[in-house]
Design an enzyme around this catalytic site. Structure first.
Site, PDB file in Angstrom:
ATOM      1  N   GLU A 133       0.822  -1.209   0.000  1.00  0.00           N
ATOM      2  CA  GLU A 133       0.000   0.000   0.000  1.00  0.00           C
ATOM      3  C   GLU A 133       0.858   1.262   0.000  1.00  0.00           C
ATOM      4  O   GLU A 133       0.537   2.246  -0.685  1.00  0.00           O
ATOM      5  CB  GLU A 133      -0.956  -0.026   1.199  1.00  0.00           C
ATOM      6  CG  GLU A 133      -2.040  -1.095   1.037  1.00  0.00           C
ATOM      7  CD  GLU A 133      -2.637  -1.599   2.344  1.00  0.00           C
ATOM      8  OE1 GLU A 133      -3.636  -2.341   2.262  1.00  0.00           O
ATOM      9  OE2 GLU A 133      -2.103  -1.283   3.428  1.00  0.00           O
ATOM     10  N   GLY A 181      -5.290  -6.264  11.185  1.00  0.00           N
ATOM     11  CA  GLY A 181      -4.936  -4.918  10.735  1.00  0.00           C
ATOM     12  C   GLY A 181      -5.811  -3.862  11.405  1.00  0.00           C
ATOM     13  O   GLY A 181      -5.338  -2.792  11.793  1.00  0.00           O
ATOM     14  N   ASP A 182      -7.107  -4.197  11.561  1.00  0.00           N
ATOM     15  CA  ASP A 182      -8.048  -3.276  12.209  1.00  0.00           C
ATOM     16  C   ASP A 182      -7.696  -3.106  13.686  1.00  0.00           C
ATOM     17  O   ASP A 182      -7.768  -2.007  14.233  1.00  0.00           O
ATOM     18  CB  ASP A 182      -9.477  -3.811  12.070  1.00  0.00           C
ATOM     19  CG  ASP A 182      -9.825  -4.132  10.619  1.00  0.00           C
ATOM     20  OD1 ASP A 182      -9.450  -3.328   9.739  1.00  0.00           O
ATOM     21  OD2 ASP A 182     -10.434  -5.172  10.353  1.00  0.00           O
TER      22      ASP A 182
END
Length: 308
Positions: A149, A230-231
Site C-alpha cells: 500500500e 490490521g483493524d
C-alpha cells in the site's frame, strides 16, 4: 470531571466474529475511549468464510447518519478511525466529514488504514487508489499501510530498508506526521521466521524545527491467516499514541505486543479446536478478543522496537 476521549470509527461490521468495528471497538473501550461507530457494511461474517450475506452503506446513507449527529450538536471528536472501503464516493464523503470535524476541533487526529491490497495484488477497485493518494492521505495524521500500500501511494518500490525509510518520508510530505509500515517483505536479521515493521514520526520542536524518530520492529510469524488483525493494529496504535504522544517506540511496542498476545491466544485455541494435524477453519481462527481483555489493558512487552 474526567475528560472523555471520543473516537468516530467508520468501518465494517460483522454479526459474527472480529473485523472492522468489531475488532476496534471493544479494545478501545477497554482502554477508556468512547467509540461512536458507523458501520460501512453489515455482513453476517467476514468474506473469508464459504458464505456471507449482508448490506452495504452508501455515501448518501453515511451523510444521513452524520447529519443526525450534527443536528444534535454532538459531532465533536478527538479521533477518527477508518479502514477497509471499496467505494470511491463513500471514501470521498469520509474525507468531507473529517475536514468538517477538523474545523470544529483542529486538534483532531485522523488514523487511516489505507486498505487496498497485499503481496502485490489489489483487493479493492483500482479507482480507489487516486482517492487515497490525492485526498485521504492529505488529511490523515497517522497512516498504517503495509509495504504494498505504501508503494502504491508513493509510486516507489521498496527493496531495502533505505527504500522503506525514504517512502515513509515521502508519505510524511503528503500529510501524515506518523507512518507505520505494518508489514514488509524486508529480510529480518533474525531469519525468515520474523516479520519486519517500520515506523516514523515527525515532531515539531519548541523552536519550530522538526525532527523524525524512526524505529524497526521484528515480530515472529504465525502460520495461519487471521482476519481483523490490521483493524486491531490501527485501533491500538490510536490508543497507545494517545497515551505516548511523543514516544513512537513505546506506542509501537505496546501495539505490537497486544497483537502478539491476541494472535497467540487465537492460534492456540484454533489448533486445539481443529484437532491434531488439521488446519483450523475461518470460524475457529476468529480473534479471541474478549478473552484477551487483560492483555489489551496491560500488554506485557514482547517485542522491542529498535530506534534507527
Amino acid at each position: 470531571i474526567e475528560m472523555e476521549c471520543r473516537v468516530l470509527s467508520v468501518q465494517s461490521h460483522v454479526v459474527r466474529g472480529y473485523v472492522g468495528n468489531k475488532s476496534a471497538t471493544f479494545p478501545l473501550q477497554v482502554l477508556g475511549f468512547e467509540v461512536d461507530s458507523i458501520n460501512s457494511v453489515q455482513f453476517s461474517n467476514h468474506t473469508g468464510y464459504a458464505h456471507w450475506k449482508g448490506q452495504v452503506l452508501t455515501a448518501d446513507e453515511l451523510n444521513v447518519l452524520y447529519e443526525g449527529i450534527k443536528l444534535n450538536n454532538v459531532n465533536h471528536y478527538d479521533y477518527v478511525l477508518t479502514g477497509y472501503t471499496r467505494d470511491t464516493s463513500f471514501l470521498e464523503t469520509v474525507v468531507d466529514i473529517v475536514q468538517e470535524l477538523k474545523r470544529l476541533n483542529p486538534k483532531l487526529v485522523y488514523v487511516c488504514d489505507p486498505v487496498m491490497g497485499d503481496q502485490g495484488s489489489m483487493y479493492v477497485p483500482e479507482n480507489i487508489l487516486p482517492v487515497y493518494r490525492d485526498k485521504v492521505v492529505a488529511v490523515a495524521d497517522i497512516l498504517t499501510p503495509n509495504q504494498f500500500e505504501a508503494e502504491l501511494l508513493t509510486g516507489r518500490k521498496i527493496s531495502t530498508e533505505k527504500d522503506a525509510l525514504e517512502v515513509m518520508d515521502l508519505l510524511h510530505q503528503m500529510g501524515p506526521d506518523m507512518v507505520v509500515l505494518t508489514s514488509t517483505d524486508l529480510i529480518s536479521p533474525h531469519g525468515d521466521q520474523f516479520l519486519v515493521a517500520l515506523g516514523s514520526q515527525k515532531m515539531v520542536r519548541a523552536d519550530g524545527t522538526t525532527s523524525t524518530q524512526k524505529i524497526r520492529m521484528e515480530m515472529p510469524k504465525v502460520d495461519a491467516v487471521f482476519v481483523g488483525t490490521g483493524d486491531l493494529f490501527a485501533a491500538m496504535l490510536l490508543a497507545w499514541t494517545h497515551h505516548h504522544p511523543k514516544d513512537l517506540k513505546a506506542a509501537c511496542e505496546k501495539t505490537v505486543s497486544v497483537l502478539h498476545h491476541v494472535i497467540k491466544r487465537t492460534i492456540t485455541y484454533a489448533n486445539k479446536m481443529a484437532g491434531p494435524g488439521k488446519r483450523p477453519s475461518p470460524a475457529q481462527l476468529e480473534l479471541r478478543m474478549v478473552q484477551s481483555k487483560k492483555d489489551i489493558e496491560y500488554p506485557a512487552i514482547v517485542v522491542e522496537a529498535i530506534v534507527l
